[in-house]
Design a protein around this motif. Structure first.
Motif, short mmCIF file in Angstrom:
data_model
loop_
_atom_site.label_atom_id
_atom_site.label_comp_id
_atom_site.label_asym_id
_atom_site.label_seq_id
_atom_site.Cartn_x
_atom_site.Cartn_y
_atom_site.Cartn_z
N THR A 28 0.84 -1.19 0.00
CA THR A 28 0.00 0.00 0.00
C THR A 28 0.87 1.24 0.00
O THR A 28 1.82 1.34 0.78
N LYS A 29 0.51 2.17 -0.88
CA LYS A 29 1.22 3.43 -1.00
C LYS A 29 0.26 4.54 -0.60
O LYS A 29 -0.86 4.61 -1.11
N MET A 30 0.69 5.37 0.36
CA MET A 30 -0.13 6.50 0.75
C MET A 30 0.73 7.72 1.06
O MET A 30 1.94 7.59 1.25
N ASN A 31 0.11 8.87 1.10
CA ASN A 31 0.81 10.12 1.35
C ASN A 31 1.26 10.18 2.81
O ASN A 31 0.48 9.92 3.72
N THR A 32 2.52 10.53 3.02
CA THR A 32 3.10 10.58 4.35
C THR A 32 2.35 11.54 5.27
O THR A 32 2.02 11.20 6.40
N ASN A 33 2.06 12.75 4.79
CA ASN A 33 1.35 13.72 5.62
C ASN A 33 -0.05 13.26 5.97
O ASN A 33 -0.54 13.49 7.07
N HIS A 34 -0.72 12.60 5.02
CA HIS A 34 -2.10 12.15 5.26
C HIS A 34 -2.15 11.07 6.33
O HIS A 34 -2.98 11.14 7.25
N ILE A 35 -1.29 10.08 6.25
CA ILE A 35 -1.30 9.01 7.26
C ILE A 35 -0.83 9.57 8.61
O ILE A 35 -1.35 9.20 9.66
N SER A 36 0.12 10.48 8.57
CA SER A 36 0.60 11.12 9.80
C SER A 36 -0.54 11.89 10.48
O SER A 36 -0.70 11.82 11.70
N ASP A 37 -1.36 12.60 9.70
CA ASP A 37 -2.52 13.31 10.24
C ASP A 37 -3.52 12.32 10.84
O ASP A 37 -4.11 12.57 11.89
N ALA A 38 -3.73 11.21 10.16
CA ALA A 38 -4.74 10.22 10.60
C ALA A 38 -4.35 9.55 11.91
O ALA A 38 -5.20 9.32 12.77
N ILE A 39 -3.06 9.22 12.06
CA ILE A 39 -2.64 8.50 13.27
C ILE A 39 -2.05 9.44 14.32
O ILE A 39 -1.67 9.00 15.39
N THR A 72 -0.92 -10.10 8.29
CA THR A 72 0.37 -10.01 8.97
C THR A 72 1.14 -8.83 8.39
O THR A 72 1.43 -8.80 7.19
N PHE A 73 1.47 -7.88 9.22
CA PHE A 73 2.23 -6.70 8.84
C PHE A 73 3.68 -7.11 8.64
O PHE A 73 4.27 -7.75 9.52
N THR A 74 4.27 -6.80 7.49
CA THR A 74 5.64 -7.21 7.24
C THR A 74 6.62 -6.04 7.18
O THR A 74 7.82 -6.25 7.06
N GLY A 75 6.11 -4.81 7.26
CA GLY A 75 7.01 -3.66 7.29
C GLY A 75 6.42 -2.42 6.67
O GLY A 75 5.33 -2.45 6.09
N SER A 76 7.16 -1.33 6.81
CA SER A 76 6.78 -0.08 6.16
C SER A 76 8.05 0.71 5.88
O SER A 76 9.11 0.43 6.44
N GLN A 77 7.89 1.69 5.02
CA GLN A 77 9.05 2.49 4.62
C GLN A 77 8.56 3.89 4.28
O GLN A 77 7.61 4.05 3.52
N VAL A 78 9.18 4.89 4.87
CA VAL A 78 8.87 6.27 4.54
C VAL A 78 9.89 6.73 3.51
O VAL A 78 11.09 6.60 3.70
N SER A 79 9.37 7.22 2.39
CA SER A 79 10.23 7.71 1.32
C SER A 79 9.72 9.08 0.89
O SER A 79 8.90 9.19 -0.02
N GLY A 80 10.16 10.11 1.60
CA GLY A 80 9.72 11.47 1.29
C GLY A 80 8.23 11.64 1.52
O GLY A 80 7.74 11.45 2.63
N GLU A 81 7.49 11.96 0.46
CA GLU A 81 6.06 12.21 0.56
C GLU A 81 5.23 10.92 0.55
O GLU A 81 4.01 10.97 0.59
N THR A 82 5.89 9.77 0.49
CA THR A 82 5.18 8.50 0.36
C THR A 82 5.53 7.55 1.49
O THR A 82 6.69 7.44 1.88
#
Length: 140
Positions: A28-39, A72-82
């Motif tokens: 899943t790809k989502m906007n960093t600011n949007h997920i940051s606002d949500a959580i 099962t969550f296997t990881g995440s990665q922040v890459s700038g705006e994504t």
């Protein structure tokens, strides 16, 4: 010509069936600011990944042939705006129907659209989700 700044709220999820391991892998790809606002947590803090994991687990459900599957969550990665989020579900031998409930960012952003592209044994299907249409099902 004049352009106005319009916020575009979307997430994209790619689902791949891995025949050898009988696994559905989700990216899943989502906007960093949007997920940051949500959580309500800064993406640069140590607890960000744990909160993203909890958020995805609470906002994404998978049913194969009517049976709920554990994610099962296997990881995440922040890459700038994504932000890229990786998770999977196993013990999937055959799919006749795939139902997904995807409420990622829908409560935070009323105009949010979530797309899910599924690749299963040479077949491609696309689902879209928005407020009022949080559940979708495809048949193979």
């Amino acid at each position: 010509m004049s352009f106005t700044n319009v916020d575009f709220f979307s997430s994209m999820t790619k689902v791949d069936y891995i025949d050898g391991s009988k696994t559905l892998k989700f990216t899943t790809k989502m906007n960093t600011n949007h997920i940051s606002d949500a959580i309500k947590i800064n993406p640069n803090t140590a607890g960000f990944e744990a909160e993203v994991k909890k958020y995805v687990n609470n906002n994404f459900d998978v049913y194969v042939n009517g049976v709920p599957k554990t994610i099962t969550f296997t990881g995440s990665q922040v890459s700038g705006e994504t932000v890229w989020v990786y998770f999977e579900t196993g013990s999937v031998s055959d799919i006749s129907t795939l139902r997904i409930k995807n409420t990622i960012l829908l409560s935070t952003f009323p105009k949010q659209i979530n797309l899910v592209n599924i690749a299963y044994k040479g077949s491609q299907k696309t689902m879209n989700f928005q407020r009022g249409k949080e559940v979708n099902e495809v048949s193979f």
